[in-house]
Scaffold this motif. Structure first.
Motif, mmCIF file in Angstrom:
data_model
loop_
_atom_site.group_PDB
_atom_site.id
_atom_site.type_symbol
_atom_site.label_atom_id
_atom_site.label_comp_id
_atom_site.label_asym_id
_atom_site.label_seq_id
_atom_site.Cartn_x
_atom_site.Cartn_y
_atom_site.Cartn_z
ATOM 1 N N GLN A 114 -6.463 2.603 -3.103
ATOM 2 C CA GLN A 114 -6.752 1.631 -4.157
ATOM 3 C C GLN A 114 -7.505 2.281 -5.310
ATOM 4 O O GLN A 114 -7.147 2.125 -6.485
ATOM 5 N N ILE A 170 -4.798 -2.300 2.381
ATOM 6 C CA ILE A 170 -4.737 -1.145 1.497
ATOM 7 C C ILE A 170 -5.982 -0.298 1.700
ATOM 8 O O ILE A 170 -7.112 -0.795 1.572
ATOM 9 N N ILE A 195 -6.211 -3.552 -8.718
ATOM 10 C CA ILE A 195 -5.406 -4.005 -7.583
ATOM 11 C C ILE A 195 -6.187 -5.077 -6.839
ATOM 12 O O ILE A 195 -7.332 -4.850 -6.441
ATOM 13 N N PRO A 254 0.792 -1.235 0.000
ATOM 14 C CA PRO A 254 0.000 0.000 0.000
ATOM 15 C C PRO A 254 0.820 1.279 0.000
ATOM 16 O O PRO A 254 0.461 2.250 -0.672
ATOM 17 N N GLU A 286 -6.073 -7.338 -3.455
ATOM 18 C CA GLU A 286 -5.404 -7.486 -2.175
ATOM 19 C C GLU A 286 -5.304 -8.957 -1.815
ATOM 20 O O GLU A 286 -6.220 -9.743 -2.082
ATOM 21 N N SER A 334 -1.462 -6.515 -4.169
ATOM 22 C CA SER A 334 -1.096 -5.775 -2.962
ATOM 23 C C SER A 334 -1.103 -6.701 -1.758
ATOM 24 O O SER A 334 -2.041 -7.471 -1.547
#
Length: 579
Positions: free
Chosen positions: A356, A351, A367, A321, A369, A346
């Motif tokens: 994001q 994040i 993205i 992040p 996570e 990520s």
């Protein structure tokens, strides 16, 4: 830990009919038919499939997979000539430069077990790691050699050192200019080395060795890497990762991205390769997929990251992040074309939603996570790339991976949907155990499940949310406060760039909540304004009672915020006040 396997048995695990499988993207299997390719088979496989494709870019140097494999074979033969045998342990203490990739896969091809070492480590940390791992050989950067290793050789176990210079493989004119520029930096990043007495320079040693194949039969269940943890609870421990662990995780990651075009992707390798996230999601996945690796030695050098993305048309970006946030705030970034980026992975920390969303708008990428640990090679959970994606959650267990939530005090009690407890995971990526820690392994890997030490919950779709570390949880008069939740709320404030929350001793509450705040440039806030904002978004007992403004938060080499350092500062401050 000895060479016996304390890990989990996957033979009888049923990966079908889990609630999360219905949310997998099309083409992602519940169970992968893994290829039995140990790490020393990655480069030969890549050459067979992608030999003439670009493998690695570092500043003005470029290697195809065939050229890179030639250097890997020479490195393996050079190591053998120095006395490396199957099972020898070889340390690698280098930044993200071509020699790191060559050394890692060269050592694997020589049959060695690799110990990745942070270039920022102090002598105490190096001494502990290399002694604990029983390293007899070490690759080090020249500036580390001059500043730390050479003056203290008598304290360190290795007898043979291979010293690399950052400019070794640069082309003209950078190969001539870089040494002068690096030597003038503070701290300097170039030093001359006197060879002899067990000291060799990387490039002459490797380029002078044979590129003949090495006869070596090291199986999937042999040790590949001792991956030392960050040592947040004392001296770091070595997670024993086998060839199977790391090979399967690379294949799991690859399966999660079914639209990746083998041989044509460009992966930004800015996360340090000594960290398991960079090692697996950066280097090993790239080699498996035939991607071009764009190496950036310093992840804090945001101008270099932005330049690498735009110049090389990066398509894949594993990051954390803080990196996405820093790029979002890079001056003039809105005027740059970063739309080559398609997919970002990520990890390492939650994040924030606004980080994001801004990065995705900037690049037109997605993205996702995920979650992982050094002990799990590292990835166990990730959000789907195209399907249901839940921001603020680490996603679902990936292929061939099981997960469950158990009571944090009684791991025999499995919890239901929405209940918070300790996260346990099982899969082929789970380590064999900690090196020389059989007593701990019995608990950490009890019943074939990796006890992560992370507190989490699972929703009705099988998506998992990390709510904090067991050791980070703040106990305020018996009520649980999770720092990640507080930080997430604070960072949603338009004036706050970063936040880190810890628990500090309190006579009446046991612990109270303290938050460290970094404001965005040009912004001002008072503690009273932050408390008012927090009160609107958090239960009363979760509101930070203490606020401290900082210019920057302490971060690890992978840009992870170090709460432990903030806690240490508070302990030292309180101890000083007590005297």
């Amino acid at each position: 830990m000895d060479k016996s396997d304390h890990g989990n048995d996957q033979k009888n695990v049923d990966f079908k009919e889990q609630r999360w499988h219905k949310h997998y993207d099309k083409g992602v299997p519940a169970a992968i038919d893994f290829e039995e390719v140990p790490l020393h088979g990655f480069m030969p496989r890549a050459v067979d499939l992608f030999g003439d494709r670009p493998a690695l870019v570092f500043l003005n140097a470029t290697f195809t997979y065939a050229e890179l494999f030639d250097k890997v074979k020479r490195c393996a033969n050079a190591l053998r000539s120095l006395g490396v045998k199957e099972g020898s342990r070889v340390a690698i203490q280098l930044p993200n430069i071509p020699q790191t990739v060559i050394a890692f896969h060269g050592a694997a091809m020589a049959g060695a077990e690799v110990v990745m070492t942070n270039p920022l480590y102090t002598l105490r940390e190096i001494e502990h790691q290399w002694s604990d791992a029983e390293c007899d050989f070490a690759f080090v950067a020249d500036f580390i050699w001059e500043e730390t290793i050479e003056p203290n050789r008598s304290k360190l176990r290795p007898k043979t050192y291979i010293v690399a210079h950052i400019p070794d493989y640069l082309r003209f004119p950078l190969n001539l200019l870089a040494p002068f520029k690096l030597a003038r930096q503070s701290p300097k990043r170039y030093a001359k080395v006197k060879t002899g007495d067990g000291v060799h320079e990387f490039k002459p040693l490797v380029e002078g060795a044979s590129n003949a194949p090495i006869s070596m039969d090291r199986g999937m269940d042999e040790i590949a890497v001792l991956q030392y943890t960050g040592g947040t609870t004392g001296l770091s421990k070595g997670a024993v990762l086998s060839h199977r662990n790391l090979s399967c995780n690379a294949q799991q990651i690859h399966a999660w991205f079914p639209d990746v075009d083998p041989g044509h992707e460009v992966n930004l390798i800015c996360l340090p390769l000594f960290h398991v996230f960079g090692l697996s999601v950066g280097m090993n996945w790239s080699i498996w997929a035939g991607s071009k690796m764009v190496l950036v030695p310093n992840p804090r050098d945001i101008p270099a990251l932005v330049k690498a993305i735009t110049k090389h048309k990066v398509t894949l970006f594993p990051g954390v992040p803080a990196l996405f946030n820093a790029i979002n705030h890079f001056p003039g970034v809105e005027s740059l074309d970063m739309t080559s980026v398609k997919s970002c992975f990520s990890g390492s920390a939650p994040i924030p939603r606004d980080v994001q969303e801004k990065f995705e708008k900037l690049t037109k990428s997605t993205i996702i996570e995920g979650f992982g640990m050094s002990e799990t090679s590292p990835v166990t959970h990730v959000n789907p790339l195209k399907g249901l994606r839940k921001i603020g959650m680490v996603g679902v267990p990936m292929s061939n991976t099981l997960a469950k939530i158990v009571d944090a005090e009684d791991d025999t009690k499995e919890l239901g949907v929405g209940e918070e407890g300790e996260l346990l995971v099982q899969g082929p990526q789970v380590m064999r155990g900690y090196w020389k820690c059989d007593d701990i392994n019995a608990e950490v890997l009890k019943g074939g499940w990796m006890h992560t030490g992370d507190l989490a919950s699972m929703d009705e779709d099988g998506f998992f949310k990390i709510v904090g570390r067991k050791k980070d949880m703040i106990n305020c008069s018996g009520l649980k406060v999770f720092p990640d939740e507080v930080d997430d709320v604070l960072m949603a404030h338009p004036a706050i760039l970063e936040a880190a929350t810890i628990g500090v001793p309190d006579e009446s509450r046991g612990e109270t909540v303290k938050s460290f705040i970094v404001l965005k440039e040009g912004q001002t806030l008072t503690p009273e304004e932050i408390e008012k904002y927090a009160r609107e978004n958090l239960a009363a007992y979760k509101i930070p009672r203490q606020i401290e403004f900082l210019e920057e938060l302490p971060k690890s080499s992978v840009m992870k915020i170090l709460r432990r350092e903030l806690r240490d500062r508070e302990i030292a401050k309180n101890a000083g006040g007590a005297t």
